[in-house]
Design a protein around this motif. Structure first.
Motif, short mmCIF file in Angstrom:
data_model
loop_
_atom_site.label_atom_id
_atom_site.label_comp_id
_atom_site.label_asym_id
_atom_site.label_seq_id
_atom_site.Cartn_x
_atom_site.Cartn_y
_atom_site.Cartn_z
N ALA A 179 -11.83 10.04 5.39
CA ALA A 179 -11.85 9.55 4.00
C ALA A 179 -10.62 10.05 3.24
CB ALA A 179 -13.13 9.99 3.30
N LYS A 180 -10.27 11.33 3.42
CA LYS A 180 -9.11 11.87 2.71
C LYS A 180 -7.81 11.31 3.26
CE LYS A 180 -11.25 16.15 1.11
NZ LYS A 180 -11.21 17.65 1.13
N LEU A 181 -7.75 11.11 4.57
CA LEU A 181 -6.57 10.50 5.15
C LEU A 181 -6.38 9.09 4.61
CD1 LEU A 181 -6.87 11.57 8.90
CD2 LEU A 181 -5.06 12.27 7.33
N GLU A 182 -7.44 8.34 4.57
CA GLU A 182 -7.34 6.97 4.08
C GLU A 182 -7.00 6.92 2.60
OE1 GLU A 182 -7.01 3.09 3.54
OE2 GLU A 182 -6.99 4.18 5.44
N SER A 183 -7.50 7.89 1.82
CA SER A 183 -7.19 7.93 0.40
C SER A 183 -5.68 8.09 0.18
CB SER A 183 -7.93 9.09 -0.27
OG SER A 183 -7.58 9.19 -1.64
N ALA A 184 -5.06 9.04 0.90
CA ALA A 184 -3.61 9.23 0.78
C ALA A 184 -2.85 8.02 1.30
CB ALA A 184 -3.19 10.50 1.53
N ASN A 185 -3.33 7.43 2.38
CA ASN A 185 -2.66 6.25 2.93
C ASN A 185 -2.75 5.07 1.97
OD1 ASN A 185 -2.03 7.67 5.24
ND2 ASN A 185 -3.78 6.92 6.41
N ARG A 186 -3.84 4.97 1.25
CA ARG A 186 -3.98 3.89 0.27
C ARG A 186 -2.99 4.07 -0.87
NH1 ARG A 186 -8.86 4.39 -0.37
NH2 ARG A 186 -8.94 5.60 -2.29
N VAL A 187 -2.82 5.32 -1.32
CA VAL A 187 -1.82 5.60 -2.35
C VAL A 187 -0.43 5.24 -1.84
CG1 VAL A 187 -0.72 7.41 -3.72
CG2 VAL A 187 -3.21 7.40 -3.45
N PHE A 188 -0.17 5.57 -0.58
CA PHE A 188 1.13 5.25 0.02
C PHE A 188 1.37 3.74 0.04
CE2 PHE A 188 3.43 3.95 3.87
CZ PHE A 188 4.67 4.51 3.58
N ARG A 189 0.36 2.99 0.44
CA ARG A 189 0.53 1.54 0.57
C ARG A 189 0.53 0.81 -0.77
NH1 ARG A 189 -3.45 2.37 4.69
NH2 ARG A 189 -5.01 1.67 3.17
N LYS A 213 -3.03 10.93 14.06
CA LYS A 213 -2.50 9.58 14.29
C LYS A 213 -2.77 8.67 13.08
CE LYS A 213 -2.89 9.65 19.34
NZ LYS A 213 -3.49 9.00 20.54
N LYS A 214 -3.69 9.11 12.21
CA LYS A 214 -4.06 8.30 11.05
C LYS A 214 -3.38 8.76 9.77
CE LYS A 214 -8.70 7.34 12.91
NZ LYS A 214 -10.17 7.46 12.63
N ASP A 215 -2.42 9.70 9.87
CA ASP A 215 -1.77 10.19 8.65
C ASP A 215 -0.71 9.20 8.17
OD1 ASP A 215 0.41 10.61 10.34
OD2 ASP A 215 0.16 12.77 10.44
N VAL A 216 -0.04 9.55 7.08
CA VAL A 216 0.97 8.66 6.50
C VAL A 216 2.07 8.34 7.51
CG1 VAL A 216 2.84 8.53 4.81
CG2 VAL A 216 0.56 9.22 4.08
N SER A 217 2.46 9.34 8.31
CA SER A 217 3.46 9.08 9.35
C SER A 217 2.99 7.99 10.30
CB SER A 217 3.75 10.36 10.15
OG SER A 217 4.48 11.29 9.40
N GLY A 218 1.71 8.05 10.66
CA GLY A 218 1.17 7.04 11.55
C GLY A 218 1.23 5.65 10.94
N VAL A 219 0.93 5.55 9.66
CA VAL A 219 1.01 4.26 8.97
C VAL A 219 2.45 3.73 9.02
CG1 VAL A 219 0.81 3.10 6.73
CG2 VAL A 219 -0.94 4.75 7.45
N ILE A 220 3.41 4.61 8.75
CA ILE A 220 4.82 4.21 8.75
C ILE A 220 5.26 3.77 10.14
CG2 ILE A 220 7.18 5.05 8.47
CD1 ILE A 220 6.13 6.84 6.21
N LEU A 221 4.91 4.56 11.15
CA LEU A 221 5.38 4.29 12.50
C LEU A 221 4.70 3.07 13.11
CD1 LEU A 221 5.53 7.96 13.83
CD2 LEU A 221 7.45 6.52 13.13
N ASP A 222 3.49 2.76 12.67
CA ASP A 222 2.77 1.62 13.21
C ASP A 222 3.10 0.32 12.48
OD1 ASP A 222 1.56 3.23 15.05
OD2 ASP A 222 -0.30 3.49 13.92
N SER A 223 3.87 0.43 11.40
CA SER A 223 4.18 -0.74 10.59
C SER A 223 5.69 -0.94 10.52
CB SER A 223 3.63 -0.57 9.17
OG SER A 223 2.26 -0.23 9.17
N ASP A 224 6.10 -2.14 10.25
CA ASP A 224 7.52 -2.44 10.13
C ASP A 224 7.90 -2.34 8.65
OD1 ASP A 224 10.11 -3.21 10.57
OD2 ASP A 224 9.64 -5.36 10.79
N LEU A 225 8.12 -1.10 8.19
CA LEU A 225 8.37 -0.85 6.77
C LEU A 225 9.83 -0.47 6.50
CD1 LEU A 225 5.13 1.19 5.91
CD2 LEU A 225 5.55 -1.25 5.58
N GLY A 226 10.64 -0.48 7.53
CA GLY A 226 12.06 -0.23 7.33
C GLY A 226 12.43 1.23 7.17
N TYR A 227 11.60 2.14 7.67
CA TYR A 227 11.87 3.58 7.54
C TYR A 227 12.76 4.08 8.67
CZ TYR A 227 8.74 4.69 3.69
OH TYR A 227 8.15 4.77 2.45
N GLU A 228 13.76 4.87 8.30
CA GLU A 228 14.51 5.65 9.27
C GLU A 228 13.63 6.83 9.66
OE1 GLU A 228 16.98 6.15 11.87
OE2 GLU A 228 17.97 4.96 10.30
#
Length: 258
Positions: A179-189, A213-228
């Motif tokens: 729940a806390k991981l998803e809360s931060a990820n929702r703020v990120f998205r 694997k479900k942290d913000v890094s995971g969201v970035i790495l699993d998505s095509d968001l243009g992050y270096e």
């Protein structure tokens, strides 16, 4: 020769050296914040600094740095780099939002930056007046329209910045709570993209240790968001491809420590 420098010559030399690289600035600014501790340089600081310099130059505007704790990641990204942009880079108009999973950590780095900018050393080199009516721990402004705000990840509302730095968006305990991981990820998205002055030009820097694997890094790495992605694990695992500015991990032996 150094002994024969006039005060004006010393100031000009110091400005020149600090403008050459963020690492040179960190070396000279370190005693202002940690006078009792010697600065010990490591190659990982060159890697972090070079990627932050690329953000300053506009080459990168989305950056994910994965690195273990205890490597000066917060000081580099949330204290020295903003002060470097305001001073040596002559960009005092830049507006920074510094966020962390805990407000106290974000305030800690905001206070350190304010202390550095207000130091006699900094003011002699890059006079930067801080506005008396907007000079608090969580928010302070300079006289060139630049400012710095400290905020917890869950309360990113109101102001929009040119740089948004997320330093450890999750606590270690949060990694055990979906729940806390998803809360931060929702703020990120959903929230973070709305905190930028310019979606195309403003920069987001996420710096954190991997926790899940479900942290913000995971969201970035699993998505095509243009992050270096600058990944500096504690133990060298395998050869990674070079980043866009040509950096590769210099380690060669499996298990070699950072």
């Amino acid at each position: 020769m150094i002994d024969t420098l006039t005060d004006d010559d010393w100031l000009e030399l110091e400005r020149e050296l600090c403008s050459r690289s963020l690492v040179e600035f960190i070396r000279r600014a370190w005693p202002q914040l940690e006078p009792g501790q010697p600065y010990i340089h490591g190659w990982h600081m060159d890697a972090i600094a070079e990627h932050l310099e690329a953000v300053t130059r506009g080459q990168i505007n989305r950056l994910l740095i994965n690195i273990p704790p205890g490597t000066m990641k917060s000081m580099a990204t949330a204290v020295f780099w903003p002060a470097w942009e305001w001073g040596p880079m002559r960009m005092p108009h830049i507006r920074f939002i510094g966020a962390s999973h805990e407000e106290g950590l974000a305030i800690r780095d905001s206070v350190k930056m304010r202390r550095l900018v207000a130091s006699e050393w900094y003011q002699r080199l890059w006079p930067t007046a801080l506005m008396g009516d907007q000079n608090a721990k969580t928010y302070f402004e300079n006289d060139r329209t630049g400012w710095r705000q400290a905020t917890p990840v869950g309360s990113m509302t109101g102001r929009r910045g040119d740089r948004v730095t997320w330093d450890d968006p999750h606590s270690v305990e949060d990694a055990h709570s979906d729940a806390k991981l998803e809360s931060a990820n929702r703020v990120f998205r959903e929230t973070l993209p709305t905190r930028l002055n310019s979606p195309a030009k403003s920069a987001i820097i996420v710096v954190m240790q991997r926790l899940s694997k479900k942290d913000v890094s995971g969201v970035i790495l699993d998505s095509d968001l243009g992050y270096e992605h600058l990944c500096l694990p504690m133990e060298w695992e395998s050869q990674r491809k070079a980043t866009s500015i040509g950096f590769t991990d210099p380690r060669t032996k499996p298990g070699e420590l950072l």
